[in-house]
Design a protein around this motif. Sequence first.
Motif, PDB file in Angstrom:
ATOM      1  N   ALA A 190       0.858  -1.105  -0.098  1.00 16.27           N
ATOM      2  CA  ALA A 190      -0.110   0.011  -0.054  1.00 16.27           C
ATOM      3  C   ALA A 190       0.820   1.333   0.055  1.00 16.27           C
ATOM      4  O   ALA A 190       0.401   2.326  -0.432  1.00 16.27           O
ATOM      5  CB  ALA A 190      -1.008   0.138   1.363  1.00 16.27           C
ATOM      6  N   ALA A 191       1.863   1.205   0.665  1.00 12.34           N
ATOM      7  CA  ALA A 191       2.813   2.499   0.648  1.00 12.34           C
ATOM      8  C   ALA A 191       3.447   2.710  -0.841  1.00 12.34           C
ATOM      9  O   ALA A 191       3.484   3.949  -1.233  1.00 12.34           O
ATOM     10  CB  ALA A 191       4.023   2.218   1.586  1.00 12.34           C
ATOM     11  N   VAL A 192       3.541   1.586  -1.585  1.00 11.95           N
ATOM     12  CA  VAL A 192       3.990   1.826  -2.839  1.00 11.95           C
ATOM     13  C   VAL A 192       3.065   2.565  -3.504  1.00 11.95           C
ATOM     14  O   VAL A 192       3.299   3.362  -4.561  1.00 11.95           O
ATOM     15  CB  VAL A 192       4.596   0.266  -3.592  1.00 11.95           C
ATOM     16  CG1 VAL A 192       4.709   0.584  -5.137  1.00 11.95           C
ATOM     17  CG2 VAL A 192       5.738  -0.284  -2.857  1.00 11.95           C
ATOM     18  N   VAL A 193       1.864   2.169  -3.399  1.00 12.36           N
ATOM     19  CA  VAL A 193       0.576   2.683  -4.230  1.00 12.36           C
ATOM     20  C   VAL A 193       0.570   4.156  -3.855  1.00 12.36           C
ATOM     21  O   VAL A 193       0.335   4.878  -4.836  1.00 12.36           O
ATOM     22  CB  VAL A 193      -0.757   1.887  -3.950  1.00 12.36           C
ATOM     23  CG1 VAL A 193      -1.849   2.588  -4.553  1.00 12.36           C
ATOM     24  CG2 VAL A 193      -0.539   0.387  -4.359  1.00 12.36           C
ATOM     25  N   ARG A 194       0.529   4.154  -2.581  1.00 13.86           N
ATOM     26  CA  ARG A 194       0.253   5.886  -2.052  1.00 13.86           C
ATOM     27  C   ARG A 194       1.406   6.734  -2.638  1.00 13.86           C
ATOM     28  O   ARG A 194       1.165   7.760  -3.039  1.00 13.86           O
ATOM     29  CB  ARG A 194       0.405   5.869  -0.672  1.00 13.86           C
ATOM     30  CG  ARG A 194       0.106   7.023  -0.142  1.00 13.86           C
ATOM     31  CD  ARG A 194      -0.218   7.190   1.622  1.00 13.86           C
ATOM     32  NE  ARG A 194      -0.543   8.412   1.996  1.00 13.86           N
ATOM     33  CZ  ARG A 194      -0.916   8.730   2.990  1.00 13.86           C
ATOM     34  NH1 ARG A 194      -1.126   7.887   4.134  1.00 13.86           N
ATOM     35  NH2 ARG A 194      -1.208   9.900   3.659  1.00 13.86           N
ATOM     36  N   GLU A 195       2.708   6.286  -2.756  1.00 15.97           N
ATOM     37  CA  GLU A 195       3.894   6.960  -3.312  1.00 15.97           C
ATOM     38  C   GLU A 195       3.454   7.213  -4.781  1.00 15.97           C
ATOM     39  O   GLU A 195       3.826   8.298  -5.407  1.00 15.97           O
ATOM     40  CB  GLU A 195       5.166   6.487  -3.248  1.00 15.97           C
ATOM     41  CG  GLU A 195       6.154   7.167  -3.865  1.00 15.97           C
ATOM     42  CD  GLU A 195       6.518   8.623  -2.997  1.00 15.97           C
ATOM     43  OE1 GLU A 195       6.677   9.382  -3.768  1.00 15.97           O
ATOM     44  OE2 GLU A 195       6.052   8.695  -1.901  1.00 15.97           O
ATOM     45  N   TRP A 196       3.106   6.415  -5.532  1.00 13.86           N
ATOM     46  CA  TRP A 196       2.550   6.609  -6.963  1.00 13.86           C
ATOM     47  C   TRP A 196       1.415   7.572  -7.165  1.00 13.86           C
ATOM     48  O   TRP A 196       1.591   8.187  -7.946  1.00 13.86           O
ATOM     49  CB  TRP A 196       2.282   5.205  -7.363  1.00 13.86           C
ATOM     50  CG  TRP A 196       1.788   5.123  -8.849  1.00 13.86           C
ATOM     51  CD1 TRP A 196       2.454   5.548  -9.934  1.00 13.86           C
ATOM     52  CD2 TRP A 196       0.382   4.939  -9.269  1.00 13.86           C
ATOM     53  NE1 TRP A 196       1.660   5.380 -11.167  1.00 13.86           N
ATOM     54  CE2 TRP A 196       0.331   4.884 -10.887  1.00 13.86           C
ATOM     55  CE3 TRP A 196      -0.813   4.711  -8.848  1.00 13.86           C
ATOM     56  CZ2 TRP A 196      -0.776   4.701 -11.465  1.00 13.86           C
ATOM     57  CZ3 TRP A 196      -1.862   4.499  -9.581  1.00 13.86           C
ATOM     58  CH2 TRP A 196      -1.936   4.422 -10.951  1.00 13.86           C
ATOM     59  N   LEU A 197       0.420   7.254  -6.254  1.00 11.07           N
ATOM     60  CA  LEU A 197      -0.456   8.477  -6.290  1.00 11.07           C
ATOM     61  C   LEU A 197      -0.101   9.810  -6.347  1.00 11.07           C
ATOM     62  O   LEU A 197      -0.531  10.644  -6.812  1.00 11.07           O
ATOM     63  CB  LEU A 197      -1.677   8.014  -5.362  1.00 11.07           C
ATOM     64  CG  LEU A 197      -2.360   6.557  -5.358  1.00 11.07           C
ATOM     65  CD1 LEU A 197      -3.205   6.404  -4.165  1.00 11.07           C
ATOM     66  CD2 LEU A 197      -3.477   6.905  -6.679  1.00 11.07           C
ATOM     67  N   ARG A 198       0.726   9.639  -5.179  1.00 10.10           N
ATOM     68  CA  ARG A 198       1.334  11.334  -4.852  1.00 10.10           C
ATOM     69  C   ARG A 198       2.198  11.629  -6.307  1.00 10.10           C
ATOM     70  O   ARG A 198       2.106  12.931  -6.465  1.00 10.10           O
ATOM     71  CB  ARG A 198       2.462  11.168  -3.629  1.00 10.10           C
ATOM     72  CG  ARG A 198       1.548  11.250  -2.473  1.00 10.10           C
ATOM     73  CD  ARG A 198       2.515  10.986  -1.190  1.00 10.10           C
ATOM     74  NE  ARG A 198       1.809  11.211   0.100  1.00 10.10           N
ATOM     75  CZ  ARG A 198       2.253  10.691   1.131  1.00 10.10           C
ATOM     76  NH1 ARG A 198       3.483  10.244   1.202  1.00 10.10           N
ATOM     77  NH2 ARG A 198       1.750  11.022   2.617  1.00 10.10           N
ATOM     78  N   ALA A 199       3.090  11.019  -6.798  1.00 10.42           N
ATOM     79  CA  ALA A 199       3.698  11.183  -7.829  1.00 10.42           C
ATOM     80  C   ALA A 199       2.866  11.557  -8.959  1.00 10.42           C
ATOM     81  O   ALA A 199       3.544  12.407  -9.793  1.00 10.42           O
ATOM     82  CB  ALA A 199       4.793  10.115  -8.223  1.00 10.42           C
ATOM     83  N   GLN A 200       1.686  11.175  -9.148  1.00 14.32           N
ATOM     84  CA  GLN A 200       0.746  11.306 -10.263  1.00 14.32           C
ATOM     85  C   GLN A 200      -0.023  12.627 -10.044  1.00 14.32           C
ATOM     86  O   GLN A 200      -0.613  13.005 -10.925  1.00 14.32           O
ATOM     87  CB  GLN A 200       0.143  10.261 -10.545  1.00 14.32           C
ATOM     88  CG  GLN A 200       0.864   8.924 -10.884  1.00 14.32           C
ATOM     89  CD  GLN A 200       1.533   9.019 -12.502  1.00 14.32           C
ATOM     90  OE1 GLN A 200       1.113  10.064 -13.227  1.00 14.32           O
ATOM     91  NE2 GLN A 200       2.511   8.518 -12.639  1.00 14.32           N
ATOM     92  N   GLY A 201       0.149  13.047  -8.666  1.00 10.52           N
ATOM     93  CA  GLY A 201      -0.734  14.185  -8.523  1.00 10.52           C
ATOM     94  C   GLY A 201      -2.233  13.961  -8.005  1.00 10.52           C
ATOM     95  O   GLY A 201      -2.885  14.630  -8.086  1.00 10.52           O
TER      96      GLY A 201
END
Length: 205
Positions: A190-201
């Motif tokens: 889930a932490a990987v997913v959250r970082e991706w969501l942040r990176a995509q804005g």
Amino acid sequence: MLPSDEIETPRGPARIDTDLPAGPAAALLVLGHGAGGSVDAPDLLAVRDAAVAAGLAVVRVTQPYRVAGRRAPAPAGHLDEAWTAVLGALRDRRPDVPTLLVGGRSSGARVACRTARAVGAAGVLALAFPLHPPGRPERSRATELATGLPTLVVNGDRDPFGVPEPGPAVQVVTRPGETHDLRRDPTGTAAVVREWLRAQGWAAG
């Protein structure tokens, strides 16, 4: 979490479980389950919690065949048809949320990929994407990931269904020690997913 609700589809009723963030939703993330599994799989629940904490509304969709009590999955065309109907209803219900993201685990990830363009998604989350049947690498499903949309694939390095290769717009994160169920460290996934969501804005925080 809101009470479970049902949405009628051409393949029977689908069930939705909705979780909302504390403030206005930055995006709507819709997740599907694996072929014989449920929307309560550990990785889906961990991703739900992380996404809601990041300001997203999250809807987990149970396909009609599972609502009807069957474990054997419906044909791909039926899955896609039901999913598309649910996504249309959700967009009508949440016109205030500007961005739609779709995803799921295993079979649910495949459905999300195949229909992403048709439902107007901005991005795709594929957990435990089953690249090929176990022991059959020649039957690759890699083309399903080629949506042209920003896509995150999270697979275990011991997944017998294989691990996709990264490609244009497709980011692949391989989780050490994980198999197809991604049960060993769902919080890390889930932490990987959250970082991706942040990176995509797509995350509020």
